[in-house]
Write a protein that holds these residues in place. Structure first.
Motif, PDB file in Angstrom:
ATOM      1  N   ARG A   1       0.837  -1.194   0.000  1.00  0.00           N
ATOM      2  CA  ARG A   1       0.000   0.000   0.000  1.00  0.00           C
ATOM      3  C   ARG A   1       0.877   1.251   0.000  1.00  0.00           C
ATOM      4  O   ARG A   1       1.789   1.392   0.815  1.00  0.00           O
ATOM      5  CB  ARG A   1      -0.888   0.023   1.239  1.00  0.00           C
ATOM      6  CG  ARG A   1      -1.824  -1.161   1.387  1.00  0.00           C
ATOM      7  CD  ARG A   1      -2.965  -1.094   0.390  1.00  0.00           C
ATOM      8  NE  ARG A   1      -3.943  -2.163   0.645  1.00  0.00           N
ATOM      9  CZ  ARG A   1      -4.945  -2.459  -0.167  1.00  0.00           C
ATOM     10  NH1 ARG A   1      -5.123  -1.766  -1.288  1.00  0.00           N
ATOM     11  NH2 ARG A   1      -5.774  -3.442   0.134  1.00  0.00           N
ATOM     12  N   ASP A   2       0.597   2.154  -0.922  1.00  0.00           N
ATOM     13  CA  ASP A   2       1.407   3.371  -1.026  1.00  0.00           C
ATOM     14  C   ASP A   2       1.366   4.184   0.265  1.00  0.00           C
ATOM     15  O   ASP A   2       2.393   4.730   0.691  1.00  0.00           O
ATOM     16  CB  ASP A   2       0.915   4.229  -2.194  1.00  0.00           C
ATOM     17  CG  ASP A   2       1.211   3.604  -3.551  1.00  0.00           C
ATOM     18  OD1 ASP A   2       2.103   2.728  -3.613  1.00  0.00           O
ATOM     19  OD2 ASP A   2       0.556   3.994  -4.535  1.00  0.00           O
ATOM     20  N   ASP A   3       0.189   4.254   0.894  1.00  0.00           N
ATOM     21  CA  ASP A   3       0.095   5.064   2.108  1.00  0.00           C
ATOM     22  C   ASP A   3       0.872   4.433   3.256  1.00  0.00           C
ATOM     23  O   ASP A   3       1.432   5.133   4.100  1.00  0.00           O
ATOM     24  CB  ASP A   3      -1.365   5.285   2.493  1.00  0.00           C
ATOM     25  CG  ASP A   3      -2.138   3.984   2.677  1.00  0.00           C
ATOM     26  OD1 ASP A   3      -1.653   2.924   2.218  1.00  0.00           O
ATOM     27  OD2 ASP A   3      -3.238   4.026   3.259  1.00  0.00           O
ATOM     28  N   TRP A   4       0.945   3.096   3.286  1.00  0.00           N
ATOM     29  CA  TRP A   4       1.707   2.430   4.334  1.00  0.00           C
ATOM     30  C   TRP A   4       3.195   2.697   4.151  1.00  0.00           C
ATOM     31  O   TRP A   4       3.899   3.023   5.111  1.00  0.00           O
ATOM     32  CB  TRP A   4       1.441   0.929   4.320  1.00  0.00           C
ATOM     33  CG  TRP A   4       2.041   0.195   5.484  1.00  0.00           C
ATOM     34  CD1 TRP A   4       1.495   0.023   6.726  1.00  0.00           C
ATOM     35  CD2 TRP A   4       3.327  -0.440   5.522  1.00  0.00           C
ATOM     36  NE1 TRP A   4       2.354  -0.682   7.535  1.00  0.00           N
ATOM     37  CE2 TRP A   4       3.485  -0.982   6.829  1.00  0.00           C
ATOM     38  CE3 TRP A   4       4.339  -0.616   4.598  1.00  0.00           C
ATOM     39  CZ2 TRP A   4       4.620  -1.680   7.208  1.00  0.00           C
ATOM     40  CZ3 TRP A   4       5.493  -1.301   4.979  1.00  0.00           C
ATOM     41  CH2 TRP A   4       5.616  -1.831   6.270  1.00  0.00           C
TER      42      TRP A   4
ATOM     43  N   SER B   1      -0.837  -4.773   2.335  1.00  0.00           N
ATOM     44  CA  SER B   1      -0.800  -5.182   0.930  1.00  0.00           C
ATOM     45  C   SER B   1      -2.164  -5.730   0.533  1.00  0.00           C
ATOM     46  O   SER B   1      -2.848  -6.352   1.359  1.00  0.00           O
ATOM     47  CB  SER B   1       0.274  -6.264   0.731  1.00  0.00           C
ATOM     48  OG  SER B   1       0.195  -6.833  -0.563  1.00  0.00           O
ATOM     49  N   PRO B   2      -2.576  -5.526  -0.713  1.00  0.00           N
ATOM     50  CA  PRO B   2      -3.820  -6.153  -1.169  1.00  0.00           C
ATOM     51  C   PRO B   2      -3.693  -7.662  -1.316  1.00  0.00           C
ATOM     52  O   PRO B   2      -4.698  -8.364  -1.379  1.00  0.00           O
ATOM     53  CB  PRO B   2      -4.069  -5.476  -2.518  1.00  0.00           C
ATOM     54  CG  PRO B   2      -2.721  -5.020  -2.982  1.00  0.00           C
ATOM     55  CD  PRO B   2      -1.977  -4.654  -1.732  1.00  0.00           C
TER      56      PRO B   2
END
Length: 398
Positions: A97-100, A301-302
């Motif tokens: 995840r980009d925000d993570w 992560s997705p």
């Protein structure tokens, strides 16, 4: 009584206390302060039961845990005597995840392509005190997350090195290296509750070491010492002549200088430990996260991920000049998901009665030996290897 500690400090100390209750009768050392931020960062990224368990383990609401974990690392790192780090490694192709990623310090995330690089990271972040990354990186590992902690101090008053020969107690008769010093009374000696002696050995900066001696087990003494931080156990530093406690006596005797003093005699120590955190998964909020039937970290992560391994390597050393300790805490993750059920043919043979055997020369079908077994052995001791018998014919191979 209200707490006098910051929330994340109190929660980390509580985890320390719970972890210390697992100690057996051997030397032991743990670093909940090194582990707590790691669990906190995982808690906010988790979902479902794993999220609830991790939040309970760190004692902070899951939605606040990520920020609390990073804040704790930053506050420790601001000390002159303590340094910290966080690292993440990902297999190419696993999306994060980009925000993570953006929430972490710059340069935190690397590529998981060389396990030796993680050992190198552990050595660098602990100045060589920890040689190995605490969890294995397997062909199935997709992601690893770790925190590092290094603490060092020099004593405000160093010790002299002596021969340590206790004259009483369980160690009576021991002879080995020891430490001794005499200092002016400064409130460093106290009695916690009714039966725990505490001695604070002060470092030159902001890092001290509390020595805790109880009438019961060391675990009980440590529990009292931790409780004293928050005011949950009474602390008595006014120790008149005649006061006694475990390993403590306060007496009057003639001296040349006529000055009051505090004399401390003890052995130096170095304790190292390797912890498999999954051995106490419930203590660390990892029970659900270890279940590979489903993913647990959608905030990370997705892709569906589950904890594959979790561990900590930690060391602590106390000598005449100072104290140092280091810890690397880590988790490794792998892909999760329900496994498909399939049908298989299983041919099972379980011999449960006397049986015969034949050794056959395959090219000729010649039975080399044949025999039978009428009862199974009660024990098995392999005979000591001996020289093979010489060939029957001179010059023939053995």
């Amino acid at each position: 009584m209200g707490s006098s500690l910051m929330a994340h400090v109190r929660s980390s100390n509580e985890l320390t206390a719970r972890w210390c209750r697992t100690f057996g009768g051997e030397d032991a050392v743990v670093s909940a302060a090194g582990l707590w931020p790691l669990l906190a960062v995982l808690a906010d990224a988790a979902s479902g039961q794993a999220r609830a368990e991790l939040a309970a383990a760190v004692g902070v609401p899951a939605e606040q845990a990520h920020a609390a974990g990073l804040a704790m690392l930053a506050s420790l790192d601001a000390s002159r005597e303590v340094s910290t780090a966080i690292g993440a490694w990902v297999q190419p192709g696993l999306p994060l995840r980009d925000d993570w990623v953006a929430s972490l310090p710059a340069g935190t995330v690397g590529t998981l392509d060389d396990p030796a690089a993680l050992d190198k990271w552990a050595r660098e972040k602990t100045d060589g005190l920890i040689e190995k990354f605490p969890v294995p990186i397997t062909e199935n590992t997709l992601f690893a997350l770790a925190t590092a902690l290094l603490a060092r101090t020099r004593w405000a008053t160093p010790f002299d090195e002596i021969l340590y020969t206790p004259e009483s107690g369980p160690w009576q008769g021991h002879r080995g290296p020891g430490l001794y010093r005499s200092t002016s009374p400064d409130g460093s000696v106290a009695i916690l509750g009714d039966e725990v002696t505490r001695v604070i050995v002060t470092g030159r900066g902001e890092l001290d070491v509390h020595l805790l001696i109880g009438a019961g087990s060391p675990q009980q003494a440590v529990a009292a010492g931790l409780a004293a931080f928050d005011g949950a156990v009474p602390v008595r530093t006014d120790l008149p002549v005649g006061t006694t406690a475990p390993c403590l006596t306060v007496m009057r005797r003639e001296t040349y200088g006529g000055q009051d003093s505090v004399a401390l005699t003890m052995p130096p120590f170095e304790v190292a430990a390797t912890h498999d955190l999954t051995d106490h998964a419930a203590l660390f909020g990892l029970s659900a996260a270890l279940d590979r039937q489903q993913g647990h970290f959608p905030g990370l992560s997705p892709a569906p991920l589950a904890v594959e391994a979790a561990g900590q390597n930690v060391v602590a050393r106390f000598d005449a000049t100072g104290f140092e300790a280091a810890a690397i805490s880590a988790v490794a993750m792998t892909r999760s998901g329900a496994r498909r059920r399939t049908s298989s043919t299983i041919t099972s043979v379980r011999i449960d009665r006397p049986f015969g055997f034949v050794a056959v020369d395959r090219p000729t079908g010649l039975a080399i030996v044949a025999g039978q077994v009428t009862r199974p052995p009660l024990e098995w001791v392999r005979p000591t290897a001996a020289e093979p018998a010489p060939g029957r014919f001179p010059g023939a191979p053995r």
